[in-house]
Scaffold this active site. Sequence first.
Site, PDB file in Angstrom:
ATOM      1  NE  ARG A 132      -7.153   0.374   7.909  1.00 51.29           N
ATOM      2  CZ  ARG A 132      -6.728   0.418   6.656  1.00 51.29           C
ATOM      3  NH1 ARG A 132      -5.946   1.400   6.244  1.00 51.29           N
ATOM      4  NH2 ARG A 132      -7.072  -0.527   5.801  1.00 51.29           N
ATOM      5  CG  ASP A 185      -2.176  -0.822   1.041  1.00 49.05           C
ATOM      6  OD1 ASP A 185      -2.841  -0.602   0.019  1.00 49.05           O
ATOM      7  OD2 ASP A 185      -2.471  -1.672   1.896  1.00 49.05           O
ATOM      8  NE  ARG A 212      -0.926   1.790   4.119  1.00 45.60           N
ATOM      9  CZ  ARG A 212      -1.445   2.894   3.614  1.00 45.60           C
ATOM     10  NH1 ARG A 212      -2.743   3.088   3.657  1.00 45.60           N
ATOM     11  NH2 ARG A 212      -0.676   3.819   3.064  1.00 45.60           N
ATOM     12  CB  CYS A 252      -4.730   7.876  -1.013  1.00 44.12           C
ATOM     13  SG  CYS A 252      -6.456   7.711  -0.868  1.00 44.12           S
ATOM     14  CG  HIS A 258      -9.106   6.603   5.352  1.00 42.96           C
ATOM     15  ND1 HIS A 258      -8.381   6.087   4.299  1.00 42.96           N
ATOM     16  CD2 HIS A 258      -8.494   6.156   6.480  1.00 42.96           C
ATOM     17  CE1 HIS A 258      -7.382   5.357   4.769  1.00 42.96           C
ATOM     18  NE2 HIS A 258      -7.431   5.373   6.082  1.00 42.96           N
ATOM     19  CD  GLU A 317      -4.968  11.488   2.172  1.00 44.03           C
ATOM     20  OE1 GLU A 317      -5.316  12.647   1.948  1.00 44.03           O
ATOM     21  OE2 GLU A 317      -5.670  10.506   1.901  1.00 44.03           O
ATOM     22  CG  ASP A 318      -3.563   6.439   4.384  1.00 45.13           C
ATOM     23  OD1 ASP A 318      -4.447   7.258   4.709  1.00 45.13           O
ATOM     24  OD2 ASP A 318      -3.703   5.617   3.454  1.00 45.13           O
TER      25      ASP A 318
HETATM   26  C1  CIR Z   1      -5.566   0.657   2.797  1.00 42.49           C
HETATM   27  O1  CIR Z   1      -6.534  -0.039   3.052  1.00 42.49           O
HETATM   28  O2  CIR Z   1      -4.861   1.146   3.669  1.00 42.49           O
HETATM   29  C2  CIR Z   1      -5.232   0.920   1.346  1.00 42.49           C
HETATM   30  N1  CIR Z   1      -5.558  -0.225   0.569  1.00 42.49           N
HETATM   31  C3  CIR Z   1      -5.968   2.134   0.828  1.00 42.49           C
HETATM   32  C4  CIR Z   1      -5.571   3.386   1.518  1.00 42.49           C
HETATM   33  C5  CIR Z   1      -6.246   4.570   0.958  1.00 42.49           C
HETATM   34  N2  CIR Z   1      -5.782   5.747   1.581  1.00 42.49           N
HETATM   35  C6  CIR Z   1      -6.523   6.815   1.787  1.00 42.49           C
HETATM   36  O3  CIR Z   1      -7.718   6.817   1.513  1.00 42.49           O
HETATM   37  N3  CIR Z   1      -5.945   7.856   2.358  1.00 42.49           N
END
Ligand code: CIR
Length: 252
Positions: A129, A59, A84, A246, A159, A64-65
Amino acid sequence: MIAVVRAVSPRMSECELTHFDRTPIDAKLAASQHEEYQKVLESLGCKIVEADATPEYPDSIFVEDTAIVFDELAIITRPGAASRREETITMENTLKSLKPVFKIQEPGLLDGGDVLKVAKKVWIGLSSRSNKEAVEQVKNILAKHNYEVIGVELKDCLHLKSAVTQVEKNTLLINSNLVDRKYFEGFDFIEVHPDEPFAANALLINDTIVFPSAFSKTLQILKDKKIKIIAVDNSEVIKAEGGVTCCSIVFN
Ligand code: CIR
């Protein structure tokens, strides 16, 4: 403006999925779509900064995360998905030369996708999360800088920014089935098309939004409202439960 991005992992098809069924993801196509996306960000005035590639983390395109960046400082998150968490190491290396860096500490959990910032307001989605401990930590880190930090209940989405994003100075694109409008008093709203429940994720840069071409019905609603739009094809990111916000961290 800087946009921090990262290369697509060849293992992207092993990504985390929460609300979506797994469908085949073409990592090569994702990489070429990611290049086009970066060209769009450049055309909007962003200088692209690449965080170190981490092909071992499926991922890791979703930078962004891993951090939230303010004018005054950056906060390295502690992502809610254990798979992650180590993506943050390289992000810290990238950001520490650009901003003073603070970090969310255990038991705090935070994905940047849960953080919506508009001027001096910061909303944080209480999703699967991100948790209240992280909201308190963000409040404390920002205490000197006059931000208001607000925890937001969510329904049925990954999110906060799956449910609501800014599309104009005072306008939010929202799916009110996923998040209550009451948190965003004083804003105008545009609802996503009912056939496109996950179309609320737009990336506003200056006065233009980057928006997925796949959500054509919501795209038309936005056009009718005279929102300035650059549409991008991000089909592979959508399959991985990602969106346009993201794939970069944009800041001054
Ligand atoms: C996840 O589930 O963490 C990733 N497959 C997708 C993350 C998407 N990120 C976001 O919306 N900020």
